[in-house]
Write an enzyme that holds these catalytic residues in place. Structure first.
Site, mmCIF file in Angstrom:
data_model
loop_
_atom_site.group_PDB
_atom_site.id
_atom_site.type_symbol
_atom_site.label_atom_id
_atom_site.label_comp_id
_atom_site.label_asym_id
_atom_site.label_seq_id
_atom_site.Cartn_x
_atom_site.Cartn_y
_atom_site.Cartn_z
ATOM 1 N N ASP A 25 0.777 -1.275 0.079
ATOM 2 C CA ASP A 25 -0.007 -0.018 -0.015
ATOM 3 C C ASP A 25 0.696 1.284 -0.088
ATOM 4 O O ASP A 25 1.957 1.079 0.373
ATOM 5 C CB ASP A 25 -1.012 -0.102 1.254
ATOM 6 C CG ASP A 25 -1.775 1.205 1.238
ATOM 7 O OD1 ASP A 25 -2.269 1.692 0.558
ATOM 8 O OD2 ASP A 25 -1.680 1.607 2.579
ATOM 9 N N ASP B 261 -0.063 5.074 0.996
ATOM 10 C CA ASP B 261 -0.181 6.002 1.876
ATOM 11 C C ASP B 261 -0.116 5.208 3.199
ATOM 12 O O ASP B 261 -0.990 4.540 3.824
ATOM 13 C CB ASP B 261 -1.359 6.851 1.856
ATOM 14 C CG ASP B 261 -1.326 7.717 0.605
ATOM 15 O OD1 ASP B 261 -0.243 8.095 0.214
ATOM 16 O OD2 ASP B 261 -2.465 7.918 0.081
ATOM 17 N N GLN C 133 -6.716 5.758 -4.652
ATOM 18 C CA GLN C 133 -6.634 7.221 -4.736
ATOM 19 C C GLN C 133 -7.964 7.978 -5.231
ATOM 20 O O GLN C 133 -7.955 8.547 -6.188
ATOM 21 C CB GLN C 133 -5.262 7.651 -5.788
ATOM 22 C CG GLN C 133 -4.033 6.970 -5.233
ATOM 23 C CD GLN C 133 -3.489 7.991 -4.086
ATOM 24 O OE1 GLN C 133 -4.065 9.110 -3.665
ATOM 25 N NE2 GLN C 133 -2.758 7.263 -3.154
ATOM 26 N N HIS D 66 -10.995 5.612 -8.516
ATOM 27 C CA HIS D 66 -12.511 5.711 -8.194
ATOM 28 C C HIS D 66 -12.687 6.016 -6.814
ATOM 29 O O HIS D 66 -11.962 5.947 -6.016
ATOM 30 C CB HIS D 66 -12.957 4.611 -8.729
ATOM 31 C CG HIS D 66 -12.651 4.132 -10.065
ATOM 32 N ND1 HIS D 66 -11.679 2.828 -10.170
ATOM 33 C CD2 HIS D 66 -12.827 4.326 -11.377
ATOM 34 C CE1 HIS D 66 -11.709 2.492 -11.624
ATOM 35 N NE2 HIS D 66 -12.251 3.568 -12.097
HETATM 36 MG MG LIG Z 1 -2.707 3.051 3.731
HETATM 37 ZN ZN LIG Z 2 -11.196 1.451 -8.764
#
Ligand SMILES: [Mg+2]
Ligand SMILES: [Zn+2]
Length: 182
Positions: free
Chosen positions: A11, A13, A56, A95
């Site tokens: 991942d 962030d 995102q 999305h």
């Molecule tokens: Mg994260």
């Molecule tokens: Zn998506």
């Protein structure tokens, strides 16, 4: 024994860079953890393929655009390269939660996409490392082994304790990497 697939999916962030409740919206707000950059380089040097799978939704929400996201990812790649490693593929979901896409974690779409781009038959043996429950759920759904790090939202995720039965927990990506490569 060497696992069949030497792939670590991260991942972004809260694992590679500081998370923000207000979204990471600009290159200035993209603040990588030095230990994580270093850890990615160590994984590469040890022969592991490294990919990133990141939600995102700030793109769908109009907080930043794809060009800004790509600038952050170029910066991330540049830092990892300078440390002697590389990120082999970056997959992101642009999305929002109500868009009905198949890539937003906890769904496994991003991870399956990484599998296909890297021309792997399976993700069995691959690791998914995240700071949120949905990262681990995506990993489980895609057949990865899952690991939680306590950076970002990770300490909070650990405290809640839900869904962590199969997850190994580490302080940060450096600690995960120490363990994986030992
Ligand atoms: Mg994260
Ligand atoms: Zn998506």
């Amino acid at each position: 024994m060497t696992p069949a697939v030497t792939l670590v999916i991260l991942d972004r962030d809260g694992v590679i860079n500081q998370d923000s409740d207000d979204y990471v919206k600009s290159l200035d707000e993209f603040l990588p953890y030095p230990q994580a950059i270093e850890a990615i380089a160590r994984l590469s040097q040890a022969g592991w393929t490294v990919a990133v799978a990141t939600n995102q939704s700030g793109i769908a929400r109009g907080y930043f655009d794809v060009a800004t996201l790509e600038a952050m990812h170029a910066k991330m790649q540049e830092l990892v390269n300078a440390a002697g490693g590389k990120i082999d593929h970056i997959a992101y979901c642009p999305h929002g939660p109500d868009d009905g896409c198949s890539c937003r974690k906890p769904l496994p779409g991003l991870l399956n996409g990484i599998r296909d781009v890297l021309k792997l038959e399976t993700l069995e043996g691959a690791w998914m490392v995240g700071d949120s429950l949905r990262d681990l759920q995506a990993g489980d759904a895609a057949g990865c082994q899952s690991s939680l790090v306590r950076t970002g939202k990770g300490a909070h995720t650990e405290q809640k304790g839900e869904g962590l039965d199969h997850a190994r927990v580490f302080d940060d990506l450096a600690a995960f990497t120490d363990w994986l490569l030992c």
